[in-house]
Design an enzyme around this catalytic site. Structure first.
Site, PDB file in Angstrom:
ATOM      1  NE  ARG A 108      -3.756   0.422   1.778  1.00 16.21           N
ATOM      2  CZ  ARG A 108      -5.266   0.749   2.494  1.00 16.21           C
ATOM      3  NH1 ARG A 108      -5.435   1.762   3.583  1.00 16.21           N
ATOM      4  NH2 ARG A 108      -5.968  -0.033   1.850  1.00 16.21           N
ATOM      5  CG  HIS A 135      -8.691   0.624  -2.753  1.00 11.20           C
ATOM      6  ND1 HIS A 135      -7.506  -0.879  -2.330  1.00 11.20           N
ATOM      7  CD2 HIS A 135      -9.341   0.539  -2.169  1.00 11.20           C
ATOM      8  CE1 HIS A 135      -7.756  -1.321  -1.131  1.00 11.20           C
ATOM      9  NE2 HIS A 135      -8.185  -0.347  -1.050  1.00 11.20           N
ATOM     10  CD  GLN A 138     -12.546  -1.830  -0.308  1.00 15.45           C
ATOM     11  OE1 GLN A 138     -11.875  -1.435   0.197  1.00 15.45           O
ATOM     12  NE2 GLN A 138     -14.084  -2.832  -0.365  1.00 15.45           N
ATOM     13  CG  ASP A 226     -13.632   6.250  -0.518  1.00 16.33           C
ATOM     14  OD1 ASP A 226     -13.999   5.739   0.684  1.00 16.33           O
ATOM     15  OD2 ASP A 226     -13.040   6.035  -0.778  1.00 16.33           O
ATOM     16  CB  CYS A 265     -14.170   0.668   0.499  1.00 11.57           C
ATOM     17  SG  CYS A 265     -13.405   2.755   0.577  1.00 11.57           S
ATOM     18  NE  ARG A 293     -10.471  -5.477   1.353  1.00 15.53           N
ATOM     19  CZ  ARG A 293      -9.470  -4.023   1.499  1.00 15.53           C
ATOM     20  NH1 ARG A 293     -10.045  -3.334   1.751  1.00 15.53           N
ATOM     21  NH2 ARG A 293      -8.153  -4.477   1.145  1.00 15.53           N
TER      22      ARG A 293
HETATM   23  N1   CP Z   1     -11.139  -0.257   2.836  1.00 11.69           N
HETATM   24  C1   CP Z   1      -9.775  -0.603   2.554  1.00 11.69           C
HETATM   25  O1   CP Z   1      -8.684  -0.469   2.402  1.00 11.69           O
HETATM   26  O2   CP Z   1      -9.896  -0.470   4.876  1.00 11.69           O
HETATM   27  P1   CP Z   1      -8.334  -0.387   5.054  1.00 11.69           P
HETATM   28  O3   CP Z   1      -7.742   1.210   4.679  1.00 11.69           O
HETATM   29  O4   CP Z   1      -8.538  -0.073   6.771  1.00 11.69           O
HETATM   30  O5   CP Z   1      -7.717  -0.813   4.659  1.00 11.69           O
HETATM   31  N1  NVA Z   2     -10.736   6.524  -1.043  1.00 11.83           N
HETATM   32  C1  NVA Z   2      -9.795   6.385   0.493  1.00 11.83           C
HETATM   33  C2  NVA Z   2      -9.714   4.891   0.136  1.00 11.83           C
HETATM   34  C3  NVA Z   2      -9.211   4.463   1.884  1.00 11.83           C
HETATM   35  C4  NVA Z   2      -9.497   2.355   1.685  1.00 11.83           C
HETATM   36  C5  NVA Z   2      -8.463   6.517   0.409  1.00 11.83           C
HETATM   37  O1  NVA Z   2      -7.221   6.146  -0.827  1.00 11.83           O
HETATM   38  O2  NVA Z   2      -8.018   7.045   0.971  1.00 11.83           O
END
Ligand code: CP
Ligand code: NVA
Length: 309
Positions: A108, A135, A138, A226, A265, A293
């Site tokens: 990530r 993502h 997700q 989101d 998400c 997930r």
């Molecule tokens: N939805 C998601 O990716 O959550 P986290 O940021 O907690 O991993």
């Molecule tokens: N769009 C959000 C998703 C988090 C899971 C971010 O990138 O922070």
């Protein structure tokens, strides 16, 4: 060929369909068992997943950890602050070293170019656990969730409200691969990257952009939103103000199909992108979505390990 999963298109529509089918089967086969128990066939026994986090995470971190355990393998976590990556060791060298020590890498990070660089130098699969651009993991869970709740994906209609962000990019990509429609309502200046819509449209998906939230939601099977401020973005009052007309409310949900499903998400900001009555209401699938997930990530790991699709 090493199977990297940087975007959904790396797998393609057929492999994603295979992932969803496998996730449904594995989820059913272990129902009622302790969450840390290994699946009977332990398909990834002896495999180690290295997870790198340059941004916060709850779901991605826990779901990948539980997923590899259930598949019979183990995981380890590196973070920016305590690994040499945080002191300037290159992505390329990190990729080479982890490839010698581990069987798969999930990362990530912020800039999508970093994950491409990692995949270029890794000799084991690299999986995108979220970048500023996309993502994909997700969205495998999101697809699994709506399919479990009875939706036939081809020809279904999705509505996205709010910010044109990483999660939306992966939904648009899924629409192109699995042939469903997405109506996107975002304020001016917060549109998604048009390259995603271009590719999905070329594949035959109807992707439309509107400023009108009601037009986006009208007749939709799935309504998705989101956070308005993603990780790494500065908190901006101006942005929150522009987003306000795109808040998902009960009145807005009333324009969707009766029984339309709501997805988010998580993490959520109740009172910003969605009101509590919707996210905590009967149409919301967020807890199944979060649990899925794990099941979706197991399929992604199996695909990357060349055991699926
Ligand atoms: N939805 C998601 O990716 O959550 P986290 O940021 O907690 O991993
Ligand atoms: N769009 C959000 C998703 C988090 C899971 C971010 O990138 O922070």
């Amino acid at each position: 060929m090493t199977r990297h999963f940087l975007n959904l298109s790396d797998a393609g529509g057929d492999a994603i369909a295979a992932m969803l089918a496998d996730a449904i089967d594995r989820k059913a086969a272990r129902r009622g068992q302790p969450k840390g128990k290994t699946d009977a066939d332990a398909p990834l026994a002896g495999h180690t997943l290295a997870m790198i986090f340059e941004k916060n995470s709850t779901r991605t971190r826990v779901s990948f950890d539980m997923a590899i355990r259930q598949l019979g393998g183990t995981s380890l976590i590196l973070d920016g602050a305590t690994s040499q990556l945080g002191r300037g060791e290159t992505i390329a060298d990190t990729a080479r070293v982890l490839s010698r020590m581990c069987d798969m890498i999930m990362i990530r990070t912020d800039d999508h170019a970093k994950i491409e660089e990692m995949a270029h130098h890794a000799t084991v699969p690299v999986i995108n656990g979220l970048t500023d651009m996309s993502h994909p993991c997700q969205i495998v869970a999101d697809l699994l969730t709506v399919v479990e709740h009875g939706l036939a994906l081809p020809g279904s209609q999705w509505a996205w409200l709010g910010d044109g962000n990483n999660v939306l990019h992966s939904i648009i990509e899924a629409a192109g691969l699995l042939k469903f429609g997405v109506r996107i309502a975002v304020p001016e200046g917060y549109e998604p990257d048009s390259a995603f819509a271009g590719r999905a449209q070329a594949a035959g998906a109807a992707i439309t952009l509107t400023r009108d939230p009601v037009a986006a939601v009208a007749g939709a099977d799935v309504v998705v939103t989101d956070t308005w401020i993603s990780m790494g973005q500065a908190h901006a009052d101006e942005k929150l103000k522009a987003m306000m007309p795109y808040q998902v409310t009960s009145a807005l949900m009333a324009h969707a199909k009766p029984g339309a499903r709501f997805l988010h998400c998580l993490p959520a900001h109740r009172g910003e992108e969605v009101v509590p009555e919707v996210i905590d209401g009967p149409q919301s699938l967020i807890w199944d979505e979060a649990e899925n997930r794990i099941h979706a990530q197991k399929s992604v790991l199996l695909w990357a390990a060349d055991r699926l699709g």
